[in-house]
Design a protein around this motif. Sequence first.
Motif, PDB file in Angstrom:
ATOM      1  N   SER A  15       0.811  -1.205   0.000  1.00 19.71           N
ATOM      2  CA  SER A  15       0.000   0.000   0.000  1.00 19.71           C
ATOM      3  C   SER A  15       0.851   1.265   0.000  1.00 19.71           C
ATOM      4  CB  SER A  15      -0.916   0.012   1.232  1.00 19.71           C
ATOM      5  OG  SER A  15      -0.157  -0.046   2.417  1.00 19.71           O
ATOM      6  N   VAL A  16       2.148   1.127   0.289  1.00 18.07           N
ATOM      7  CA  VAL A  16       3.017   2.297   0.274  1.00 18.07           C
ATOM      8  C   VAL A  16       3.457   2.666  -1.129  1.00 18.07           C
ATOM      9  CG1 VAL A  16       3.888   1.819   2.578  1.00 18.07           C
ATOM     10  CG2 VAL A  16       5.067   0.852   0.599  1.00 18.07           C
ATOM     11  N   ALA A  17       3.119   1.838  -2.128  1.00 21.75           N
ATOM     12  CA  ALA A  17       3.534   2.130  -3.494  1.00 21.75           C
ATOM     13  C   ALA A  17       2.788   3.337  -4.010  1.00 21.75           C
ATOM     14  CB  ALA A  17       3.233   0.924  -4.392  1.00 21.75           C
ATOM     15  N   PRO A  18       3.482   4.277  -4.715  1.00 19.59           N
ATOM     16  CA  PRO A  18       2.821   5.451  -5.252  1.00 19.59           C
ATOM     17  C   PRO A  18       1.892   5.074  -6.389  1.00 19.59           C
ATOM     18  CG  PRO A  18       5.089   5.308  -6.029  1.00 19.59           C
ATOM     19  CD  PRO A  18       4.923   4.226  -5.013  1.00 19.59           C
ATOM     20  N   ALA A  19       0.853   5.865  -6.564  1.00 18.51           N
ATOM     21  CA  ALA A  19      -0.081   5.590  -7.639  1.00 18.51           C
ATOM     22  C   ALA A  19       0.561   5.913  -8.969  1.00 18.51           C
ATOM     23  CB  ALA A  19      -1.341   6.450  -7.457  1.00 18.51           C
ATOM     24  N   ARG A  63       1.300 -11.951  -2.717  1.00 16.91           N
ATOM     25  CA  ARG A  63       1.236 -10.638  -3.361  1.00 16.91           C
ATOM     26  C   ARG A  63       1.174  -9.514  -2.336  1.00 16.91           C
ATOM     27  NH1 ARG A  63      -4.378  -9.514  -5.689  1.00 16.91           N
ATOM     28  NH2 ARG A  63      -4.650  -9.356  -3.435  1.00 16.91           N
ATOM     29  N   ALA A  64       0.374  -9.706  -1.281  1.00 11.72           N
ATOM     30  CA  ALA A  64       0.232  -8.678  -0.261  1.00 11.72           C
ATOM     31  C   ALA A  64       1.509  -8.457   0.535  1.00 11.72           C
ATOM     32  CB  ALA A  64      -0.904  -9.048   0.687  1.00 11.72           C
ATOM     33  N   ALA A  65       2.386  -9.468   0.581  1.00 12.51           N
ATOM     34  CA  ALA A  65       3.615  -9.366   1.368  1.00 12.51           C
ATOM     35  C   ALA A  65       4.831  -8.997   0.539  1.00 12.51           C
ATOM     36  CB  ALA A  65       3.882 -10.686   2.085  1.00 12.51           C
ATOM     37  N   MET A  66       4.691  -8.921  -0.780  1.00 15.37           N
ATOM     38  CA  MET A  66       5.848  -8.655  -1.628  1.00 15.37           C
ATOM     39  C   MET A  66       6.350  -7.224  -1.474  1.00 15.37           C
ATOM     40  SD  MET A  66       5.133 -10.714  -5.184  1.00 15.37           S
ATOM     41  CE  MET A  66       6.701 -10.169  -5.869  1.00 15.37           C
ATOM     42  N   PRO A  67       7.665  -7.030  -1.503  1.00 15.60           N
ATOM     43  CA  PRO A  67       8.219  -5.666  -1.437  1.00 15.60           C
ATOM     44  C   PRO A  67       7.828  -4.849  -2.666  1.00 15.60           C
ATOM     45  CG  PRO A  67       9.897  -7.345  -1.014  1.00 15.60           C
ATOM     46  CD  PRO A  67       8.703  -8.059  -1.538  1.00 15.60           C
ATOM     47  N   VAL A  68       7.738  -3.551  -2.493  1.00 11.68           N
ATOM     48  CA  VAL A  68       7.439  -2.659  -3.613  1.00 11.68           C
ATOM     49  C   VAL A  68       8.702  -2.481  -4.449  1.00 11.68           C
ATOM     50  CG1 VAL A  68       6.695  -0.346  -4.254  1.00 11.68           C
ATOM     51  CG2 VAL A  68       5.682  -1.470  -2.274  1.00 11.68           C
ATOM     52  N   GLU A  73       8.675   3.238  -6.973  1.00 15.88           N
ATOM     53  CA  GLU A  73       8.839   4.333  -6.029  1.00 15.88           C
ATOM     54  C   GLU A  73       9.762   5.421  -6.585  1.00 15.88           C
ATOM     55  OE1 GLU A  73       8.196   2.436  -1.656  1.00 15.88           O
ATOM     56  OE2 GLU A  73      10.185   2.160  -2.507  1.00 15.88           O
ATOM     57  N   SER A  74      10.024   5.346  -7.898  1.00 22.77           N
ATOM     58  CA  SER A  74      10.845   6.344  -8.593  1.00 22.77           C
ATOM     59  C   SER A  74      12.238   6.463  -7.985  1.00 22.77           C
ATOM     60  CB  SER A  74      10.150   7.712  -8.575  1.00 22.77           C
ATOM     61  OG  SER A  74       8.886   7.632  -9.205  1.00 22.77           O
ATOM     62  N   LEU A 126      15.577  -8.491  -0.780  1.00 23.92           N
ATOM     63  CA  LEU A 126      14.132  -8.568  -0.960  1.00 23.92           C
ATOM     64  C   LEU A 126      13.591  -9.955  -0.630  1.00 23.92           C
ATOM     65  CD1 LEU A 126      13.762  -6.531  -4.284  1.00 23.92           C
ATOM     66  CD2 LEU A 126      13.588  -5.727  -1.916  1.00 23.92           C
ATOM     67  N   THR A 127      14.407 -10.990  -0.858  1.00 21.68           N
ATOM     68  CA  THR A 127      13.974 -12.352  -0.509  1.00 21.68           C
ATOM     69  C   THR A 127      13.745 -12.464   0.994  1.00 21.68           C
ATOM     70  OG1 THR A 127      15.311 -13.205  -2.348  1.00 21.68           O
ATOM     71  CG2 THR A 127      14.534 -14.789  -0.718  1.00 21.68           C
ATOM     72  N   ILE A 128      14.666 -11.935   1.786  1.00 23.84           N
ATOM     73  CA  ILE A 128      14.522 -11.970   3.243  1.00 23.84           C
ATOM     74  C   ILE A 128      13.327 -11.130   3.673  1.00 23.84           C
ATOM     75  CG2 ILE A 128      15.637 -11.380   5.427  1.00 23.84           C
ATOM     76  CD1 ILE A 128      18.310 -11.991   4.143  1.00 23.84           C
ATOM     77  N   GLU A 129      13.119  -9.993   2.998  1.00 22.61           N
ATOM     78  CA  GLU A 129      11.998  -9.124   3.345  1.00 22.61           C
ATOM     79  C   GLU A 129      10.661  -9.838   3.152  1.00 22.61           C
ATOM     80  OE1 GLU A 129      10.249  -4.712   2.037  1.00 22.61           O
ATOM     81  OE2 GLU A 129      12.272  -5.323   1.453  1.00 22.61           O
ATOM     82  N   LEU A 130      10.504 -10.500   2.010  1.00 27.25           N
ATOM     83  CA  LEU A 130       9.278 -11.267   1.764  1.00 27.25           C
ATOM     84  C   LEU A 130       9.135 -12.399   2.770  1.00 27.25           C
ATOM     85  CD1 LEU A 130       6.824 -12.191   0.084  1.00 27.25           C
ATOM     86  CD2 LEU A 130       8.425 -13.401  -1.432  1.00 27.25           C
ATOM     87  N   HIS A 131      10.228 -13.112   3.012  1.00 31.96           N
ATOM     88  CA  HIS A 131      10.209 -14.229   3.958  1.00 31.96           C
ATOM     89  C   HIS A 131       9.786 -13.776   5.346  1.00 31.96           C
ATOM     90  CE1 HIS A 131      12.197 -16.563   7.167  1.00 31.96           C
ATOM     91  NE2 HIS A 131      11.886 -17.620   6.440  1.00 31.96           N
TER      92      HIS A 131
END
Length: 313
Positions: A15-19, A63-68, A73-74, A126-131
Amino acid sequence: MSKSNEQEETLVFQSVAPAAATSNSGVSRCDCLAHRFGNAGDHPDRAARYPSDTTDAEWAIVRAAMPVPAWLESRRGRPESYCHRQMLDAVFYLLDGGIKWRAMPLDFPPWDRVYAFFRRWRDRGLTIELHDRLRAKVREDAGRDPEPTAAIIDSQTIRSTPTIPVATSGYDGNKKTVGRKRHLLTDTIGMLLAVTVTPADVGDRDAGQHLIERAGARHHRIRLIWADGGYTGFLVSWCAAVLGLILEIVKRSDDAEGFEILPRRWVVERTNAWLCRTRRLDRDYERRPDSSEAMIYWSMVMLMRRRLARRPG
């Protein structure tokens, strides 16, 4: 549901991803960020056909847990050209089947693109972040706090293949095995907290010091760790003096004969067994130890996505 409402869908961590103003993707059933805001629509969807493929229920959780992605995020990089779900399924297929990267089936993205995805997620953490996000959810579903206060440590010697560099491999005299050691730290329900991969001739105490220090930097609430007799000595006093935690040694009884289930230690032994169900982890095929560690995290992601998708309600 209209397209604008779909883009406002709540994704717990994404949800933190910019539109994004527009999407380059074509019409697709997939709702990953690469399809919605990237260039994944330039490539066709694939039909699920392998046991390792992510089900719709599992994908909703992952999907809900994946990093942005950084490009969304530009910050850096360019929009991804391949579906995130397909990329994950390709990594899961490689893990589950124990295949070579170049043997990736043609219905997945090209093998070199999948490997580039794996390498990028490994190097950027990012793998650790998702895990870790999935592990927190598993712990919450088990009625526990997301952050553990106790852990179990153990090591497992794994044979390596001839492609492994000599500098990252060794000989374990106790197991009479040439290969590497996986040093695991798990919570009390067997979920992975940290892992480090070393040559097989590295002692448990030396590797354990590095592993506990690494885990302590990410899990500040751990105050008690159970271990076997291989961790006796300076490590016990070091943990108390430097990290302020108790390293409790659980020893096998001198009078015991045959197989004996030891308190607490069986939990991490079960996690080792879970990992060896993944064929890619039956031996160590990775040229780099950090790739071996990433494969272990991906294996646990596979396990946790299934567990979370099976939960009632």
